[in-house]
Design a protein around this motif. Structure first.
Motif, short mmCIF file in Angstrom:
data_model
loop_
_atom_site.label_atom_id
_atom_site.label_comp_id
_atom_site.label_asym_id
_atom_site.label_seq_id
_atom_site.Cartn_x
_atom_site.Cartn_y
_atom_site.Cartn_z
N LEU A 39 42.13 40.70 49.35
CA LEU A 39 40.77 40.28 49.04
C LEU A 39 40.78 39.02 48.19
CD1 LEU A 39 37.72 40.66 49.03
CD2 LEU A 39 37.99 42.24 47.11
N LYS A 40 41.63 38.99 47.18
CA LYS A 40 41.74 37.80 46.33
C LYS A 40 42.20 36.60 47.15
CE LYS A 40 43.77 35.97 42.10
NZ LYS A 40 44.62 34.88 42.52
N GLU A 41 43.17 36.81 48.02
CA GLU A 41 43.66 35.72 48.87
C GLU A 41 42.56 35.21 49.80
OE1 GLU A 41 47.03 37.53 50.70
OE2 GLU A 41 48.31 37.26 48.92
N GLU A 42 41.78 36.13 50.34
CA GLU A 42 40.69 35.76 51.24
C GLU A 42 39.61 34.97 50.48
OE1 GLU A 42 39.19 35.89 55.23
OE2 GLU A 42 41.14 36.34 54.35
N LEU A 43 39.27 35.40 49.28
CA LEU A 43 38.31 34.67 48.45
C LEU A 43 38.78 33.24 48.19
CD1 LEU A 43 37.45 37.50 45.90
CD2 LEU A 43 35.82 36.41 47.46
N GLU A 44 40.05 33.11 47.84
CA GLU A 44 40.61 31.79 47.58
C GLU A 44 40.64 30.94 48.85
OE1 GLU A 44 44.35 32.86 45.82
OE2 GLU A 44 43.48 32.94 43.79
N ARG A 45 41.02 31.55 49.98
CA ARG A 45 41.09 30.83 51.25
C ARG A 45 39.71 30.30 51.64
NH1 ARG A 45 40.21 31.37 56.43
NH2 ARG A 45 39.53 33.52 56.41
N LEU A 46 38.67 31.09 51.36
CA LEU A 46 37.31 30.70 51.70
C LEU A 46 36.68 29.78 50.66
CD1 LEU A 46 36.05 34.14 53.01
CD2 LEU A 46 36.57 32.11 54.39
N GLY A 47 37.38 29.56 49.57
CA GLY A 47 36.88 28.67 48.52
C GLY A 47 35.74 29.27 47.71
N ILE A 48 35.72 30.59 47.62
CA ILE A 48 34.67 31.27 46.88
C ILE A 48 35.06 31.33 45.40
CG2 ILE A 48 33.47 33.47 46.55
CD1 ILE A 48 33.83 33.93 49.58
N ASN A 49 34.16 30.88 44.56
CA ASN A 49 34.37 30.95 43.11
C ASN A 49 34.02 32.38 42.68
OD1 ASN A 49 34.32 30.80 40.34
ND2 ASN A 49 33.17 28.88 40.27
N TYR A 50 35.00 33.25 42.73
CA TYR A 50 34.73 34.67 42.50
C TYR A 50 34.34 34.97 41.06
CZ TYR A 50 39.77 34.42 41.56
OH TYR A 50 41.00 34.05 41.12
N SER A 51 34.81 34.20 40.10
CA SER A 51 34.41 34.47 38.72
C SER A 51 32.92 34.18 38.55
CB SER A 51 35.24 33.67 37.73
OG SER A 51 35.06 32.27 37.92
N ALA A 52 32.42 33.11 39.14
CA ALA A 52 30.99 32.80 39.06
C ALA A 52 30.18 33.84 39.84
CB ALA A 52 30.70 31.41 39.61
N ALA A 53 30.69 34.27 40.99
CA ALA A 53 29.98 35.26 41.80
C ALA A 53 29.88 36.59 41.07
CB ALA A 53 30.70 35.45 43.14
N VAL A 54 30.94 37.00 40.40
CA VAL A 54 30.93 38.26 39.65
C VAL A 54 29.97 38.14 38.46
CG1 VAL A 54 32.31 39.79 38.18
CG2 VAL A 54 33.21 39.01 40.38
N ARG A 55 30.01 37.01 37.78
CA ARG A 55 29.12 36.79 36.63
C ARG A 55 27.65 36.85 37.08
NH1 ARG A 55 31.95 33.39 34.23
NH2 ARG A 55 31.61 31.70 35.70
N GLU A 56 27.31 36.18 38.18
CA GLU A 56 25.94 36.21 38.70
C GLU A 56 25.54 37.62 39.11
OE1 GLU A 56 25.79 33.34 41.86
OE2 GLU A 56 26.30 31.68 40.50
N PHE A 57 26.46 38.34 39.76
CA PHE A 57 26.17 39.71 40.17
C PHE A 57 25.88 40.59 38.96
CE2 PHE A 57 27.70 44.05 40.69
CZ PHE A 57 26.87 44.48 41.71
N LEU A 58 26.70 40.47 37.92
CA LEU A 58 26.50 41.30 36.73
C LEU A 58 25.20 40.95 36.01
CD1 LEU A 58 30.14 41.45 35.32
CD2 LEU A 58 28.88 43.24 36.53
N GLU A 59 24.84 39.66 35.97
CA GLU A 59 23.57 39.27 35.36
C GLU A 59 22.40 39.86 36.13
OE1 GLU A 59 23.87 35.01 35.26
OE2 GLU A 59 25.07 35.03 33.42
N GLU A 60 22.46 39.82 37.45
CA GLU A 60 21.41 40.39 38.28
C GLU A 60 21.35 41.91 38.12
OE1 GLU A 60 18.28 40.71 41.05
OE2 GLU A 60 19.04 39.04 39.86
N LEU A 61 22.51 42.55 38.02
CA LEU A 61 22.58 43.99 37.83
C LEU A 61 21.89 44.39 36.52
CD1 LEU A 61 23.73 46.70 38.88
CD2 LEU A 61 25.81 46.17 37.60
N VAL A 62 22.16 43.65 35.46
CA VAL A 62 21.54 43.92 34.16
C VAL A 62 20.03 43.71 34.24
CG1 VAL A 62 21.32 43.04 31.79
CG2 VAL A 62 23.58 43.46 32.76
N ARG A 63 19.59 42.63 34.89
CA ARG A 63 18.15 42.36 35.03
C ARG A 63 17.45 43.50 35.77
NH1 ARG A 63 14.54 40.96 38.35
NH2 ARG A 63 15.89 40.71 40.14
#
Length: 74
Positions: A13-37
């Motif tokens: 999964l980590k390799e696939e995220l990197e291969r696709l150029g997904i900034n997973y730290s930003a995605a997780v941060r945004e997800f957690l902020e939305e979850l809290v909201r």
């Protein structure tokens, strides 16, 4: 101030995220902020519903009664 939260994910999964150029730290941060909201909103709705039930049903035209009461007090 920020803190570090670590999450264990499958290597592929980590390799696939990197291969696709997904900034997973930003995605997780945004997800957690939305979850809290959403959770805050859910809890607020639940509290409002609890208060509404505790108040009960108001009979009649309460606004008109208040106006009459105010006029009579003068």
């Amino acid at each position: 101030m920020s803190v570090v939260i670590s999450v264990r994910v499958p290597r592929r999964l980590k390799e696939e995220l990197e291969r696709l150029g997904i900034n997973y730290s930003a995605a997780v941060r945004e997800f957690l902020e939305e979850l809290v909201r959403r959770e805050k909103a859910r809890r607020l709705r639940d509290e409002m519903e609890r208060l509404r039930r505790s108040i009960g049903r108001v009979e009649g035209n309460l606004a008109a009664e208040f106006v009459r009461e105010d006029r009579d007090a003068r």
